[in-house]
Design a protein around this motif. Structure first.
Motif, mmCIF file in Angstrom:
data_model
loop_
_atom_site.group_PDB
_atom_site.id
_atom_site.type_symbol
_atom_site.label_atom_id
_atom_site.label_comp_id
_atom_site.label_asym_id
_atom_site.label_seq_id
_atom_site.Cartn_x
_atom_site.Cartn_y
_atom_site.Cartn_z
ATOM 1 N N VAL A 165 0.851 -1.189 0.000
ATOM 2 C CA VAL A 165 0.000 0.000 0.000
ATOM 3 C C VAL A 165 0.886 1.239 0.000
ATOM 4 O O VAL A 165 1.819 1.356 0.802
ATOM 5 N N THR A 166 0.596 2.158 -0.931
ATOM 6 C CA THR A 166 1.386 3.398 -1.001
ATOM 7 C C THR A 166 0.562 4.629 -0.684
ATOM 8 O O THR A 166 1.114 5.673 -0.327
ATOM 9 N N LEU A 167 -0.769 4.502 -0.808
ATOM 10 C CA LEU A 167 -1.638 5.669 -0.618
ATOM 11 C C LEU A 167 -2.905 5.212 0.094
ATOM 12 O O LEU A 167 -3.472 4.156 -0.224
ATOM 13 N N VAL A 168 -3.334 5.974 1.106
ATOM 14 C CA VAL A 168 -4.604 5.689 1.771
ATOM 15 C C VAL A 168 -5.448 6.955 1.781
ATOM 16 O O VAL A 168 -4.922 8.077 1.870
ATOM 17 N N VAL A 169 -6.767 6.738 1.693
ATOM 18 C CA VAL A 169 -7.718 7.841 1.803
ATOM 19 C C VAL A 169 -8.651 7.516 2.975
ATOM 20 O O VAL A 169 -9.341 6.487 2.940
ATOM 21 N N PRO A 170 -8.682 8.326 4.025
ATOM 22 C CA PRO A 170 -9.546 8.032 5.176
ATOM 23 C C PRO A 170 -11.020 8.005 4.781
ATOM 24 O O PRO A 170 -11.478 8.828 3.986
ATOM 25 N N LEU A 171 -11.741 7.027 5.293
ATOM 26 C CA LEU A 171 -13.194 6.961 5.139
ATOM 27 C C LEU A 171 -13.810 7.564 6.394
ATOM 28 O O LEU A 171 -13.736 6.983 7.477
ATOM 29 N N VAL A 172 -14.386 8.735 6.235
ATOM 30 C CA VAL A 172 -14.916 9.485 7.376
ATOM 31 C C VAL A 172 -16.379 9.794 7.120
ATOM 32 O O VAL A 172 -16.747 10.258 6.035
ATOM 33 N N THR A 173 -17.229 9.518 8.097
ATOM 34 C CA THR A 173 -18.635 9.901 8.009
ATOM 35 C C THR A 173 -19.073 10.424 9.363
ATOM 36 O O THR A 173 -18.768 9.840 10.409
ATOM 37 N N ASN A 174 -19.749 11.558 9.345
ATOM 38 C CA ASN A 174 -20.190 12.225 10.575
ATOM 39 C C ASN A 174 -19.026 12.470 11.530
ATOM 40 O O ASN A 174 -19.154 12.344 12.755
ATOM 41 N N GLY A 175 -17.871 12.799 10.956
ATOM 42 C CA GLY A 175 -16.704 13.102 11.756
ATOM 43 C C GLY A 175 -16.035 11.905 12.375
ATOM 44 O O GLY A 175 -15.099 12.047 13.161
ATOM 45 N N GLU A 176 -16.462 10.679 12.015
ATOM 46 C CA GLU A 176 -15.905 9.459 12.610
ATOM 47 C C GLU A 176 -15.123 8.684 11.561
ATOM 48 O O GLU A 176 -15.622 8.446 10.455
ATOM 49 N N LEU A 177 -13.893 8.315 11.898
ATOM 50 C CA LEU A 177 -13.076 7.492 11.017
ATOM 51 C C LEU A 177 -13.563 6.050 11.107
ATOM 52 O O LEU A 177 -13.526 5.430 12.164
ATOM 53 N N ILE A 178 -14.042 5.495 9.972
ATOM 54 C CA ILE A 178 -14.584 4.139 9.996
ATOM 55 C C ILE A 178 -13.736 3.164 9.184
ATOM 56 O O ILE A 178 -14.005 1.965 9.167
ATOM 57 N N GLY A 179 -12.722 3.659 8.470
ATOM 58 C CA GLY A 179 -11.878 2.776 7.684
ATOM 59 C C GLY A 179 -10.962 3.585 6.785
ATOM 60 O O GLY A 179 -10.863 4.816 6.908
#
Length: 538
Positions: A83-97
């Motif tokens: 893995v070289t790049l990650v994009v945070p999965l955020v909903t309602n201000g909460e990091l879920i993945g």
């Protein structure tokens, strides 16, 4: 936390082909990790306190891992996986993945357009992932709830099957018991054990923890206690034996509180020991007390000794044995029910079962109808009744509250007792005590109101006679008994009140007081010549 799922990879590839020609080649499946898994790379689990979580929570947009400097096990694992790049999965201000991608097939860096596509994908994917997580959590909760309900049902079954099916029937005694489980069943238990020579063992206990483990420990404790009670005479020795049996096998962080007493119904003698349980409450007339004895809970420390103490339950004495679900119940202002309120109910002239009903009524009124029961509630009342000696009523009359009527009361009491075998001088002493108690009732109970009567009941059994004098001063405080001190009286340092009670107590063999919201009763007891309790005079 799952940071990569096959479903998300498919969404990423599909969105990439639609939004940017050729980008599909730059978003290949994640390189195979050290152990190949059918269907793609497995999710990477991230520990709750891994530093990369806080970093992704605060980041804006895609994150390149090459130059990221964190002491993070998850970061090292992602780099190993390619893995070289990650994009945070955020909903309602909460990091879920995290949306994770590897290097492009062309080995070129991701462009600004590529990053915008990935961030757009992440924005669309995050709510969908969260919905999926919630569905899985709900299903897991339903499964867990089903298992928990089954466990609670089994625990209730175990507990209820080990509670007594019948209460002892003892002449001259009233015994009542009640058990109400909370939603999460604890380990409350009570028991009555038949012992040689007509004695009876009284048991109440509580196992820490809840559910099946507590129910199993409760059953084991009850069984060992019953076996030990049959071969050991003293309650302290019984608790010590139960403790030594429990210590090797009881689950960690679990213990049992337990009160065990041996009652002799013939004379009301109670010898008891306590392994850290709530102190039973005893009421005898106006006197109230706690049955205190020290001892560690069962199952904590082998070789423990348990203090033994004695009490005597005289006529109309009552004892309340209970679990902490009663006194630790909270009201609307977060205060506890406590022993004071329990003692107030014990002061009412009620039989054993009505007394439990009144306790529950007071408890429910205190906690409120909408509150959830916090813990199991177990109540046992043992009460000595007036029928102990099969007393017969010889006279039942009333006199008006007027000065001089105490002489009429004394005369009628003497007439009723003329045929009774009182010891020498006993009748005269009882007449003196009756006259003094009747004057107190007229003056301090009824304020010499001629409209308020003083009721007098005379009864006799094979061993004693009793005179009950009842007025209308149930809401008034009973004067303390003082030893006469003429100098203190002349100096005004001692109130004359209470001296009459001092005289009464020395005229008869026993004095008891009862009060409710309306009436106050003084009961005078004199033992008969040759009777079971005869003393030969005072």
């Amino acid at each position: 936390m799952t940071v990569f799922e096959p479903t998300i990879r498919r969404i990423v590839r599909r969105r990439a082909r639609l939004l940017s020609g050729g980008v599909s080649r730059s978003l290949p499946p994640t390189p195979t990790p050290r152990s190949k898994v059918a269907g793609g790379a497995p999710p990477i689990k991230i520990a709750p306190h891994d530093p990369i979580i806080a970093h992704c929570q605060d980041a804006v947009g895609a994150i390149e891992l090459e130059h990221l400097n964190l002491d993070s096990p998850a970061l090292a694992e992602m780099r190993t996986s390619g893995v070289t790049l990650v994009v945070p999965l955020v909903t309602n201000g909460e990091l879920i993945g995290m949306l994770s991608v590897g290097r492009r097939l062309s080995d070129q860096d991701y462009s600004a357009d590529d990053r915008r596509v990935l961030e757009s994908l992440a924005a669309h994917a995050a709510p969908a992932v969260r919905v999926g997580q919630l569905i899985r959590e709900q299903r897991a909760e339903i499964r867990a709830r089903g298992v928990l309900e089954q466990e609670l049902a089994v625990a209730r079954l175990i507990q209820q099957n080990f509670l007594p099916k019948q209460l002892p029937e003892l002449a001259g005694w009233q015994i009542a018991a009640y058990y109400r489980p909370a939603h999460a069943v604890g380990g409350d238990f009570y028991d009555f054990i038949e012992l040689p020579r007509g004695r009876i063992g009284l048991v109440i206990g509580d196992v820490t923890d809840k559910g099946i483990p507590a129910a199993m420990v409760m059953a084991a404790t009850r069984s060992v206690l019953r076996a030990s009670a049959q071969r050991l005479l003293d309650p302290g020795a019984v608790l010590a034996a139960v403790n030594d049996n429990l210590c090797p096998d009881i689950p960690e962080h679990m213990f049992v509180t337990c009160f065990y007493g041996i009652l002799e119904p013939a004379n009301g003698h109670l010898r008891y020991a306590n392994a850290g349980h709530n102190l039973p409450l005893m009421r005898s007339g106006a006197k109230r007390s706690e049955l205190r004895a020290t001892g560690m809970p069962l199952g904590l420390m082998p070789g423990t000794d348990y203090e033994e103490r004695d009490a005597t339950l005289d006529l109309r004495s009552r004892v309340l044995f209970y679990s902490d679900g009663l006194i630790e119940a909270h009201g609307s202002r977060n205060e506890m029910f406590g022993t004071r309120r329990a003692f107030e109910v014990l002061a009412r002239a009620l039989d054993a079962q009505p007394l439990i009903d009144e306790l529950l009524h007071a408890l429910d009124a205190f906690t409120g109808d909408e509150s959830e029961q916090e813990d199991d509630i177990t109540l046992v009342v043992v009460q000595r009744s007036a029928a102990t000696h099969a007393a017969a009523v010889l006279a039942d009359f009333a006199v008006a509250s007027a000065p001089g009527n105490e002489r009429d009361a004394t005369r009628r009491v003497a007439q009723a007792l003329a045929s009774c075998d009182l010891p020498a001088g006993g009748l005269e002493r009882l007449k003196t005590a009756t006259g003094e108690a009747t004057m107190n009732a007229m003056e301090h109970g009824n304020d010499y109101d001629p409209g308020l009567d003083v009721r007098i009941v005379v009864a006799a059994s094979a061993s004693e006679v009793t005179v009950r004098i009842t007025d209308h001063g149930g809401d008034r405080e009973i004067a303390a008994v003082h030893t006469p001190d003429i100098a203190a009286k002349l100096d005004g340092r001692q109130s004359p009140r209470g001296w009459g009670l001092f005289l009464i107590e020395r005229m008869v063999d026993a004095v008891r007081h009862e009060s409710d919201a309306t009436h106050h009763t003084v009961e005078l007891e004199m033992h008969l010549e040759g009777g079971e309790h005869a003393t030969g005079g005072t």
